[in-house]
Scaffold this motif. Structure first.
Motif, PDB file in Angstrom:
ATOM      1  N   GLY A 205     -55.714-114.992 -49.956  1.00  0.00           N
ATOM      2  CA  GLY A 205     -55.379-114.934 -48.538  1.00  0.00           C
ATOM      3  C   GLY A 205     -56.560-114.850 -47.599  1.00  0.00           C
ATOM      4  O   GLY A 205     -56.392-114.978 -46.386  1.00  0.00           O
ATOM      5  N   VAL A 206     -57.762-114.616 -48.119  1.00  0.00           N
ATOM      6  CA  VAL A 206     -58.962-114.561 -47.277  1.00  0.00           C
ATOM      7  C   VAL A 206     -59.701-115.884 -47.417  1.00  0.00           C
ATOM      8  O   VAL A 206     -59.999-116.323 -48.529  1.00  0.00           O
ATOM      9  CB  VAL A 206     -59.884-113.399 -47.680  1.00  0.00           C
ATOM     10  N   GLU A 207     -59.985-116.523 -46.292  1.00  0.00           N
ATOM     11  CA  GLU A 207     -60.608-117.836 -46.308  1.00  0.00           C
ATOM     12  C   GLU A 207     -62.071-117.752 -45.882  1.00  0.00           C
ATOM     13  O   GLU A 207     -62.451-116.896 -45.072  1.00  0.00           O
ATOM     14  CB  GLU A 207     -59.847-118.792 -45.379  1.00  0.00           C
ATOM     15  N   ILE A 208     -62.875-118.634 -46.439  1.00  0.00           N
ATOM     16  CA  ILE A 208     -64.280-118.723 -46.056  1.00  0.00           C
ATOM     17  C   ILE A 208     -64.368-119.087 -44.575  1.00  0.00           C
ATOM     18  O   ILE A 208     -63.699-120.000 -44.102  1.00  0.00           O
ATOM     19  CB  ILE A 208     -65.011-119.770 -46.915  1.00  0.00           C
ATOM     20  N   GLY A 209     -65.184-118.348 -43.853  1.00  0.00           N
ATOM     21  CA  GLY A 209     -65.302-118.549 -42.408  1.00  0.00           C
ATOM     22  C   GLY A 209     -64.508-117.554 -41.598  1.00  0.00           C
ATOM     23  O   GLY A 209     -64.696-117.458 -40.376  1.00  0.00           O
ATOM     24  N   ASP A 210     -63.606-116.784 -42.241  1.00  0.00           N
ATOM     25  CA  ASP A 210     -62.863-115.751 -41.518  1.00  0.00           C
ATOM     26  C   ASP A 210     -63.831-114.758 -40.905  1.00  0.00           C
ATOM     27  O   ASP A 210     -64.870-114.427 -41.496  1.00  0.00           O
ATOM     28  CB  ASP A 210     -61.906-115.014 -42.460  1.00  0.00           C
ATOM     29  N   ILE A 211     -63.496-114.265 -39.711  1.00  0.00           N
ATOM     30  CA  ILE A 211     -64.364-113.306 -39.035  1.00  0.00           C
ATOM     31  C   ILE A 211     -63.639-111.979 -38.857  1.00  0.00           C
ATOM     32  O   ILE A 211     -62.398-111.922 -38.783  1.00  0.00           O
ATOM     33  CB  ILE A 211     -64.857-113.832 -37.670  1.00  0.00           C
ATOM     34  N   PHE A 212     -64.427-110.916 -38.788  1.00  0.00           N
ATOM     35  CA  PHE A 212     -63.918-109.559 -38.646  1.00  0.00           C
ATOM     36  C   PHE A 212     -64.820-108.824 -37.658  1.00  0.00           C
ATOM     37  O   PHE A 212     -66.030-109.012 -37.661  1.00  0.00           O
ATOM     38  CB  PHE A 212     -63.917-108.837 -39.995  1.00  0.00           C
ATOM     39  N   PHE A 213     -64.230-107.978 -36.835  1.00  0.00           N
ATOM     40  CA  PHE A 213     -65.004-107.245 -35.846  1.00  0.00           C
ATOM     41  C   PHE A 213     -65.165-105.769 -36.202  1.00  0.00           C
ATOM     42  O   PHE A 213     -65.848-105.036 -35.491  1.00  0.00           O
ATOM     43  CB  PHE A 213     -64.357-107.380 -34.462  1.00  0.00           C
ATOM     44  N   PHE A 214     -64.552-105.343 -37.304  1.00  0.00           N
ATOM     45  CA  PHE A 214     -64.651-103.957 -37.741  1.00  0.00           C
ATOM     46  C   PHE A 214     -64.765-103.922 -39.258  1.00  0.00           C
ATOM     47  O   PHE A 214     -64.068-104.664 -39.959  1.00  0.00           O
ATOM     48  CB  PHE A 214     -63.426-103.149 -37.284  1.00  0.00           C
ATOM     49  N   ARG A 215     -65.626-103.033 -39.780  1.00  0.00           N
ATOM     50  CA  ARG A 215     -65.818-102.932 -41.218  1.00  0.00           C
ATOM     51  C   ARG A 215     -64.521-102.554 -41.932  1.00  0.00           C
ATOM     52  O   ARG A 215     -64.275-102.982 -43.065  1.00  0.00           O
ATOM     53  CB  ARG A 215     -66.897-101.889 -41.525  1.00  0.00           C
ATOM     54  N   MET A 216     -63.677-101.753 -41.281  1.00  0.00           N
ATOM     55  CA  MET A 216     -62.435-101.328 -41.922  1.00  0.00           C
ATOM     56  C   MET A 216     -61.472-102.492 -42.137  1.00  0.00           C
ATOM     57  O   MET A 216     -60.601-102.431 -43.002  1.00  0.00           O
ATOM     58  CB  MET A 216     -61.759-100.223 -41.105  1.00  0.00           C
ATOM     59  N   GLU A 217     -61.621-103.567 -41.361  1.00  0.00           N
ATOM     60  CA  GLU A 217     -60.791-104.749 -41.595  1.00  0.00           C
ATOM     61  C   GLU A 217     -61.102-105.354 -42.956  1.00  0.00           C
ATOM     62  O   GLU A 217     -60.200-105.844 -43.652  1.00  0.00           O
ATOM     63  CB  GLU A 217     -61.020-105.779 -40.483  1.00  0.00           C
ATOM     64  N   LEU A 218     -62.376-105.331 -43.341  1.00  0.00           N
ATOM     65  CA  LEU A 218     -62.765-105.855 -44.649  1.00  0.00           C
ATOM     66  C   LEU A 218     -62.077-105.078 -45.759  1.00  0.00           C
ATOM     67  O   LEU A 218     -61.654-105.641 -46.771  1.00  0.00           O
ATOM     68  CB  LEU A 218     -64.282-105.771 -44.821  1.00  0.00           C
ATOM     69  N   SER A 219     -61.977-103.772 -45.573  1.00  0.00           N
ATOM     70  CA  SER A 219     -61.363-102.913 -46.585  1.00  0.00           C
ATOM     71  C   SER A 219     -59.855-103.119 -46.656  1.00  0.00           C
ATOM     72  O   SER A 219     -59.270-103.164 -47.741  1.00  0.00           O
ATOM     73  CB  SER A 219     -61.680-101.448 -46.277  1.00  0.00           C
ATOM     74  N   LEU A 220     -59.200-103.242 -45.504  1.00  0.00           N
ATOM     75  CA  LEU A 220     -57.738-103.357 -45.469  1.00  0.00           C
ATOM     76  C   LEU A 220     -57.232-104.612 -46.170  1.00  0.00           C
ATOM     77  O   LEU A 220     -56.121-104.625 -46.690  1.00  0.00           O
ATOM     78  CB  LEU A 220     -57.245-103.341 -44.014  1.00  0.00           C
ATOM     79  N   VAL A 221     -58.042-105.680 -46.195  1.00  0.00           N
ATOM     80  CA  VAL A 221     -57.609-106.928 -46.839  1.00  0.00           C
ATOM     81  C   VAL A 221     -58.265-107.130 -48.200  1.00  0.00           C
ATOM     82  O   VAL A 221     -58.086-108.176 -48.822  1.00  0.00           O
ATOM     83  CB  VAL A 221     -57.882-108.150 -45.936  1.00  0.00           C
ATOM     84  N   GLY A 222     -59.039-106.131 -48.668  1.00  0.00           N
ATOM     85  CA  GLY A 222     -59.595-106.184 -50.014  1.00  0.00           C
ATOM     86  C   GLY A 222     -60.807-107.068 -50.182  1.00  0.00           C
ATOM     87  O   GLY A 222     -61.166-107.410 -51.312  1.00  0.00           O
ATOM     88  N   LEU A 223     -61.475-107.429 -49.084  1.00  0.00           N
ATOM     89  CA  LEU A 223     -62.657-108.288 -49.195  1.00  0.00           C
ATOM     90  C   LEU A 223     -63.895-107.474 -49.581  1.00  0.00           C
ATOM     91  O   LEU A 223     -64.715-107.916 -50.384  1.00  0.00           O
ATOM     92  CB  LEU A 223     -62.896-109.014 -47.871  1.00  0.00           C
ATOM     93  N   HIS A 224     -64.011-106.279 -48.986  1.00  0.00           N
ATOM     94  CA  HIS A 224     -65.136-105.381 -49.276  1.00  0.00           C
ATOM     95  C   HIS A 224     -64.629-103.976 -48.993  1.00  0.00           C
ATOM     96  O   HIS A 224     -64.329-103.636 -47.846  1.00  0.00           O
ATOM     97  CB  HIS A 224     -66.336-105.730 -48.396  1.00  0.00           C
TER      98      HIS A 224
END
Length: 657
Positions: A205-224
């Motif tokens: 569900g995470v695509e290359i080029g997706d952008i995030f404005f908060f580090r916690m967004e990375l965690s909520l979707v399992g990217l980092h």
């Protein structure tokens, strides 16, 4: 130290520095504690413990213990009379020499107001937590594109609501405004997340080029998963035993001496060893994340790379772009700027992936003019009408531009189409402040400031009222968003199969104002005439049926618009960049009616905002809507205004009007 603070006598040996005078430090003074306690105690625990009974860290602060439940940080886990030092008031020095102490206490009305605000805030927080997660256990482990977007949209809606609440509190309040962390904690507590199962490589569900404005967004979707650490790793199981740890993802955002300018190669610095307030810089150790990167180098597994870049709109913030999968090609140790040893890892991007960071680097060169934009026809088609230039580009064919039109940055009402409603200016002489109940513009917005402090639309409303030209507040008042013009560097470009389109060179945060729909207000007769001439895509109707979607947080009010009378705007002969936005059945832009007064008359404007985070060079689209006649006569033949839809969405209905 023996007897150092115990007696009242001076030191017997003046040269003995182990004996000191009987001077009590401030920390031994007895503080005044409020009674009774007016709320839950403040709990301050290091991220890695030790933890008191009944309290455990929430993920991702719990390191690799993914299975730990997420606690509700608003819960009172233990009783304590301890209070922060800032709440301790020293006794004032008495004015007279009689030894009496007089305390100056706040008046009863002030205390009652603060207590009411606290109670109202707690009530709102309780209501915000009362929502259905709507995510199954299997969906929490493994996501998909729709689920990832849903989690991010819900997080941002909650974050905006909390930010709006924080902004409305007293300006000099000691509250720490981190609505992103509060929203993430509430989401984790309720289990609103996905891709909890750690994995090497692609995250569903995470695509290359997706952008995030908060580090916690990375965690909520399992990217980092880590909210602060730059290296995420996991232990590879071998049978029933946990094996060696390997790296899963890294975030390169300028915290260390990374060489991050090449879009295909990243030289990443290891973690640890940095100087801080309490310690000097030291050599990095081959442990935890550094060891995981070394093991990944030996194993050759893929590592996800997220690059943190400066946000050009909000200078103090960063934008995180997912740049795809890399492999570690080399590792070594060298002296860093601090003079201490650092681990270095050279990562190469796996070929064949869509461009992400490379696009950002190209845009940076375009803005600097080296080299010039390929296919550039006109550097600014607005001829200076907008404060930010809008380029015209064609990289598809030899067409030199769209049909001639007059560029106008706002809507024009003729005398016969004025939406005349009595309207009065506010009385704010500086800038309208959130929470100011005396501001008439805030009163018209239902008591809430419609935008957060950084200009993001807090929530959709039936109507938004901005300060008008006759309001005495300053020009950059936070309640003047759509009147200040374009903020992003937009580009009108030739698409391959849908004529001219609109996109942005800059990343756009969800809720950001993009542009308004400019043109001339016309009547139904002229609108039908233009539709018959095949120019329906240059006409905007407020009375069409638009597909509903959820922008506001779950507990908020209705998002149905309340427009006094239908308005039709034609941009055929006069308009702005909005006339180039194409239709999509799953758009990334939505419209919101906005009014502001001029000479005691209120005029309606159609403002477009970002529905979600939009990466650079992504086409901006909105839903054109369906005529109300379509609802009553769904079998209209194609020749009655329908056009074939080429949006390419998985939910494409096949046509638009």
């Amino acid at each position: 130290m023996e007897g150092g603070l115990g007696g009242n006598t001076g030191p017997t040996n003046p040269s003995d520095k182990s004996k000191v005078l009987d001077v009590k430090p401030l920390r031994t003074l007895v503080p005044l504690f409020p009674e009774p306690p007016e709320g839950p105690p403040f709990v301050c625990v290091p991220p890695n413990g030790p933890f008191l009974s009944g309290f455990s860290p929430f993920f991702p602060f719990s390191g690799q213990q993914v299975s730990q439940p997420t606690p509700d940080l608003n819960q009172n886990f233990f009783n304590s009379t301890a209070v922060p030092l800032r709440s301790v008031r020293a006794e004032p020095v008495p004015a007279s020499g009689n030894g009496s102490h007089k305390h100056k206490s706040a008046g009863p009305s002030s205390v009652k107001k603060k207590a009411k605000r606290r109670k109202d805030s707690e009530s709102v927080l309780t209501s915000l937590m009362n929502f259905n997660p709507g995510i199954s256990l299997s969906e929490r482990d493994d996501g998909n594109r729709q689920l990832v977007e849903s989690v991010l949209l819900r997080f941002d809606a909650l974050r905006r609501k909390l930010s709006q609440m924080e902004d409305a509190k007293e300006l000099h309040s000691s509250i720490i405004k981190r609505s992103d962390l509060k929203a993430a904690n509430m989401m984790l507590t309720k289990g609103v997340r996905t891709n909890m199962k750690k994995r090497i490589g692609v995250v569903p569900g995470v695509e290359i080029g997706d952008i995030f404005f908060f580090r916690m967004e990375l965690s909520l979707v399992g990217l980092h998963f880590p909210s602060m650490a730059g290296i995420d790793y996991m232990a590879i199981k071998s049978g029933d035993l946990e094996g060696e740890r390997v790296a899963l993802s890294i975030v390169s955002s300028g915290g260390y001496d990374d060489d991050a300018e090449d879009p295909d190669v990243l030289v990443y610095s290891g973690q640890g060893g940095s100087a801080s307030r309490d310690k000097e810089a030291s050599d990095q150790q081959l442990v935890r994340g550094n060891l995981a990167l070394e093991r990944s180098f030996r194993r050759g597994n893929e590592v996800r790379v997220i690059r943190g870049l400066k946000d050009n709109v909000h200078q103090m913030s960063k934008v995180y772009v997912y740049d795809g999968l890399y492999k570690i090609q080399e590792s070594w140790m060298e002296k860093g700027k601090s003079g201490c040893n650092m681990f270095k890892y050279k990562l190469g991007r796996i070929p064949g992936q869509p461009a992400a960071f490379a696009t950002w680097k190209s845009i940076q060169k375009w803005k600097e003019g080296l080299p010039s934009r390929a296919g550039l026809i006109i550097p600014d088609l607005t001829s200076g009408a907008e404060s930010t230039p809008v380029s015209l580009v064609n990289e598809v064919d030899d067409e030199k531009g769209p049909a001639y039109f007059t560029y106008s940055p706002t809507v024009k009402y003729s005398k016969s189409f004025k939406l005349v409603q009595p309207s009065y200016a506010c009385s704010c002489h500086d800038a309208c402040q959130p929470g100011n109940s005396n501001c008439s513009c805030i009163q018209k917005n239902g008591g809430d400031f419609p935008y957060t402090t950084n200009g993001v639309l807090a929530c959709r409303k039936p109507m938004i009222y901005e300060c008008g030209p006759t309001c005495p507040c300053i020009r950059n008042c936070k309640n003047r968003v759509i009147q200040t013009g374009l903020k992003a560097h937009l580009e009108v470009f030739k698409t391959r199969d849908r004529g001219w389109g609109l996109r942005s060179w800059d990343p756009i945060r969800a809720g950001t104002f993009i542009c308004e729909y400019a043109g001339e207000v016309i009547d139904e007769t002229k609108a039908r005439q233009e539709s018959g001439d095949g120019e329906s895509e240059y006409v905007f109707h407020t009375n069409r049926l638009y597909e509903s979607f959820k922008y506001n947080f779950e507990a908020e009010s209705s998002e149905d618009f309340d427009i006094p009378s239908p308005v039709i705007i034609s941009s055929k002969n006069s308009g702005n960049v909005a006339r180039f936005m194409n239709h999509s059945c799953t758009p990334n832009v939505f419209w919101q009616p906005v009014m502001y007064e001029h000479n005691h008359e209120a005029f309606l404007h159609i403002a477009f905002f970002a529905k979600k985070h939009i990466p650079p060079m992504t086409e901006l689209t909105f839903n054109y809507g369906i005529p109300q006649s379509e609802e009553t006569q769904p079998d209209n033949p194609p020749e009655n205004g329908r056009k074939k839809c080429l949006c390419g969405s998985l939910k494409c209905r096949g046509y638009f009007y």
